[in-house]
Structures are given as structure tokens and as C-alpha cells.
Design an enzyme around this catalytic site. Structure first.
Site, mmCIF file in Angstrom:
data_model
loop_
_atom_site.group_PDB
_atom_site.id
_atom_site.type_symbol
_atom_site.label_atom_id
_atom_site.label_comp_id
_atom_site.label_asym_id
_atom_site.label_seq_id
_atom_site.Cartn_x
_atom_site.Cartn_y
_atom_site.Cartn_z
ATOM 1 N N LYS A 63 3.946 -19.270 -24.300
ATOM 2 C CA LYS A 63 3.016 -18.053 -24.434
ATOM 3 C C LYS A 63 1.513 -17.891 -24.325
ATOM 4 C CE LYS A 63 7.136 -16.311 -24.051
ATOM 5 N NZ LYS A 63 7.607 -17.686 -24.012
ATOM 6 N N LEU B 86 11.028 -18.651 -14.402
ATOM 7 C CA LEU B 86 10.001 -17.712 -13.989
ATOM 8 C C LEU B 86 8.878 -17.493 -14.720
ATOM 9 C CD1 LEU B 86 12.669 -14.623 -12.866
ATOM 10 C CD2 LEU B 86 11.608 -16.582 -11.327
ATOM 11 N N HIS C 1 -1.249 9.780 -27.060
ATOM 12 C CA HIS C 1 -1.827 9.677 -25.587
ATOM 13 C C HIS C 1 -3.215 9.212 -25.677
ATOM 14 C CE1 HIS C 1 -2.629 10.944 -21.593
ATOM 15 N NE2 HIS C 1 -3.668 11.554 -22.134
#
Length: 462
Positions: A51, A182, A441
Site C-alpha cells: 500500500k 494487479l 454532500h
């Protein structure tokens, strides 16, 4: 001879979490680890270092492809590979030292060395024997290879060698289109390698939702990864600096050769049980070489348990952690539980891929009536602002009850977004429950709500 309530063999995520939980429950606990550092494969040569490289290489990608569009002008950064590896090592050290601190805090003894179980109730570490009322095997897994493929961890490497290459290869061939291949293929593609993935099957990420597989492969191709599908690798031939991968296409049995500077063997992992003495104990094993356990993670030998990659189920660090906590509860006389139907999976490429529960293919196979709610990140304002509009959220719900059965995400922060759906599934929520929950939002999470709305009357922003 030291005596303990519990001795855990292995300090990976399953082992160290189990040890901490045992100590919290008042059990005198020790953990056996032969590495110089705690944390097992995950912290030392797996999840954490990969990572770090994924993050660093993604920052490079952003600088090369998106900075100018945002008005961030200047010379594109160059790659100092040695410094990047140093950053990775610092990340490893911070995490492994953290586990060491937690062991001291919880008064857990670290028995340094490789452990074996000469008989029930005893663990041998080096020349020392220790008594334990309960023994938990959490020895993890190791990379699996293929016949004819000889790994030297220099030219032909597993994920371990791929995390410490001496240089960024010009040509990298990855054998296997699963998670590890991947992720690391993405790292090196961003750093400038020509990456070719050779896969035996006709799809990438075997077992994932079919729509996710197709979309994900298209996105990786856009990023420069090449794929040779339906290819059976016959062997590799390596010199000190180069390698050849010889494969046959399954459709016509034709043989082909591809050259590489480095070959990454990413064909899965297998349980690591060597040297534990399981044969002598008479511990039952599955046909796939896993330790057989009952619903309380106990083997057929009383007082000996097993968790994580050495038993059946997905080889995931968080699955091992859950089992570690659960078996600690069982030994302490409480109720340990793992909901195997709500264990998420994540691929940490960009975009990320995450899933939980069943796939659409599995629902079709069982004949269950279901509905699909889907929403594209192109309809999400935050994603568009951040050049992250690729991908979608897909929710599968029971057609009559609306109960959420599974979810599949390709997109920004998918590995974080999936957990909202995990919590919903854990509590038996419906898609409407998600749809009626207010989401801030602008956030990526609004795409999850929109997908839930799509299970009903339809999304708002599409």
C-alpha cells in the site's frame, strides 16, 4: 518451563489481534514469532508495504496526468527508487513497532523463534518448551508457484521479491490476474514499466462480479497494462538479468514466448504449516492442505485451534482478525462469532475495487429473485471534481424483501465506501434503509445512496 493460558503461533493480523484480545479477557498470553519483527506477512512483506508503494506511485500518476489541469504547473517529479523503498521500510517499521508496543502494553510475552507443537499442551520454541492450556495456530500463508516456474526472488519473484527489486524493470510480466498481481502490476506500470499480465482464465479477478471484471480490466488497459488471457504458463527460463515466459493459449494450444526483465509470480497463496509438527499430532487437514476446524475454530485435537490463512475461507487479513477475536472469546468462555457472509474484499489499485456478499452470477445460479441498483461515479459531483469519475456502485437486493444481498464497487475510495454496506448487511437492512439515510454532500458516499435509490424508484442524479 513457562506456563500460559494461551500460546499463539504467528504474529500476523490474526495472531497479534488474537493475542491482544486474549490478554484483554484476562488470559495469560504468549505469541510465537520467528521474524525479527512482529506483524507477519501482512505488515512486513504484504499488505502494508504494497500500500505504501501504491500510494507513492499514485501520487506520481496524479502529478503526471492531473496536476496541470488543476493549475499546478511545474516540472514533473522524477522517481528516486531507493528513496521510495526507504519510505516503504519506514512505513513497515512504524507499524511493526506499533504491534510491539501493544504487546508490552497488554503484557503479552513474545516468544522469539519458530514454533512447533510436539504434543497437545506444549509449544517448543528453539530449545525451550512452554506449557499452554490452549494453542492457536495462526501461521499464515506463503506464495504458491507453478510447475516449471523457479522463483529466485531476483528475476523471477513472488510478491516478497517484487517489493524490494533493485531497480524498476523495463518489462514486467505478471503471472496471474488476481489481487496481488494487479496491485503490484499497477505500481510498476505507474513507475514506467511495460506490464503484461498472463492469466489462465478468460477473466481477471476470478470469483468477482462479472460486470466488475470487465469494467476493471478496461480501466487497467487504459492505464497501460496489457493482458494475455486464456494462457497456461508452461515454464520460465531465467538468466541473471532477464527471463522468458513460455505459455500456451488454451483456445488453440499454440505456444508463445514473452521476454521480461522481471517475472512476478502471483498465482495465489497456500497455507504455511511446515515445521509445526501437525502430522505427529494427527491433526486433520482438508484436501487443499488447510487445517480442518469446527465452528469454534478447534481442530480435532482438544485444546488446539487454528485461524486465518491456514484454515478454509478467503485469505484476508481482516478475516483472520475477526477469527482471532472470536476464538479468544470462545477460550474465555464467551460466544465468538464471525459472519462469513459479510467479509469485504478490496483491491487497492486506482480506482479501487471492493465487494461484499454475493455476486449477480451467484444469484442467477441459485435462482433467487433479485434486483439491481447501479450508479455511475460520473454522476457524482465530488468524483468529477477529483478526476475520479470512472466506475460505479452496484447493489444487489432481494426482489420481494429489498434486503441487501451484496454490493460491488469500482471507483474512488471503494475500500472505504463498502463498509457502509457491510454495516447495513450486518443489521439486515434493506436498500431503502440506505436510500433514506442522509449522506453528506459532496462526498463519494452519495454514489452508494444513489445506487440504493436505483433499487427503488430510481436515482436522482442519473
Amino acid at each position: 518451563m513457562a506456563s500460559y493460558d494461551v500460546i499463539i503461533i504467528g504474529s500476523g493480523p490474526g495472531g497479534y489481534v488474537c493475542a491482544i484480545r486474549c490478554a484483554q479477557l484476562g488470559l495469560k498470553t504468549a505469541c510465537v514469532e520467528g521474524r525479527d519483527t512482529l506483524g507477519g506477512t501482512c505488515l512486513n512483506v504484504g499488505c502494508i508495504p504494497s500500500k505504501a508503494l501504491l500510494h507513492a506511485s499514485h501520487m506520481l500518476h496524479e502529478a503526471e496526468h492531473n496536476f496541470a489541469a488543476m493549475g499546478l504547473k511545474g516540472k514533473s517529479p522524477s522517481v528516486d527508487w531507493k528513496q521510495m523503498l526507504s519510505y516503504k521500510e519506514t512505513t513497515i517499521e512504524q507499524n511493526t513497532k506499533g504491534i510491539e508496543f501493544l504487546f508490552k502494553k497488554n503484557k503479552i510475552d513474545w516468544l522469539k523463534g519458530w514454533g512447533s507443537v510436539p504434543e497437545a499442551g506444549k509449544v517448543k520454541v528453539g530449545d525451550e518448551a512452554h506449557e499452554a492450556k490452549n494453542i492457536i495456530i495462526a501461521s499464515g500463508s506463503e506464495p504458491a508457484s507453478l510447475p516449471g516456474v523457479d522463483v529466485d526472488e531476483k528475476v523471477v519473484v513472488t510478491s516478497t521479491g517484487a517489493l524490494e527489486l533493485g531497480r524498476v524493470p523495463k518489462k514486467l510480466v505478471v503471472i496471474g490476474a488476481g489481487v496481488i498481481g494487479l496491485e503490484l502490476g499497477s505500481v510498476y506500470a505507474r513507475l514506467g514499466s511495460e506490464v503484461t499480465v498472463v492469466e489462465f482464465l478468460d477473466v481477471i479477478t476470478p470469483g468477482m462480479d462479472g460486470e466488475v471484471q470487465k469494467t476493471f480490466q478496461k480501466l487497467l488497459k487504459k492505464q497501460g497494462l496489457e493482458f494475455i488471457m486464456g494462457a497456461a504458463v508452461q515454464k520460465t527460463e531465467a538468466t541473471k538479468t532477464k527471463a522468458k515466459v513460455i505459455y500456451k493459449l488454451r483456445k488453440d494450444d499454440s505456444e508463445h514466448v514473452i521476454d521480461a526483465d522481471t517475472v512476478l509470480v502471483a498465482t495465489g497463496r497456500k497455507p504455511f504449516t511446515e515445521g509445526l509438527g501437525l502430522d505427529g499430532l494427527g491433526i486433520e487437514m482438508t484436501k487443499r492442505g488447510q487445517i480442518a476446524v469446527n465452528k469454534e475454530w478447534q481442530t480435532n485435537v482438544s485444546g488446539i485451534y487454528a485461524i486465518g490463512d491456514v484454515i478454509e475461507g478467503p485469505m484476508l487479513a481482516h478475516k483472520a482478525e475477526d477469527e482471532g477475536m472470536a476464538v479468544a472469546e470462545v477460550i474465555a468462555g464467551k460466544h465468538g462469532h464471525v459472519n462469513y457472509g459479510v467479509i469485504p474484499g478490496v483491491i487497492y489499485t486506482h480506482p479501487e475495487v471492493a465487494n461484499v456478499g454475493v455476486t449477480e452470477e451467484e444469484l442467477k445460479e441459485t435462482g433467487r429473485d433479485y434486483k439491481v441498483g447501479k450508479f455511475s461515479f460520473m454522476g457524482n459531483g465530488r468524483a468529477k471534481a477529483n478526476f475520479a469519475g470512472d466506475g460505479f456502485v452496484k447493489i444487489l437486493a432481494d426482489k420481494s424483501t429489498d434486503r441487501i444481498l451484496g454490493a460491488h464497487i469500482v471507483g474512488p475510495a471503494a475500500g472505504d465506501l463498502i463498509h457502509e454496506i457491510c454495516v447495513a448487511m450486518e443489521f439486515g437492512a434493506s436498500a431503502q434503509d440506505l436510500a433514506l439515510t442522509c449522506h453528506a454532500h459532496p462526498t463519494y458516499s452519495e454514489a452508494v445512496r444513489e445506487a440504493a435509490l436505483a433499487c427503488g424508484d430510481g436515482p436522482i442524479h442519473m
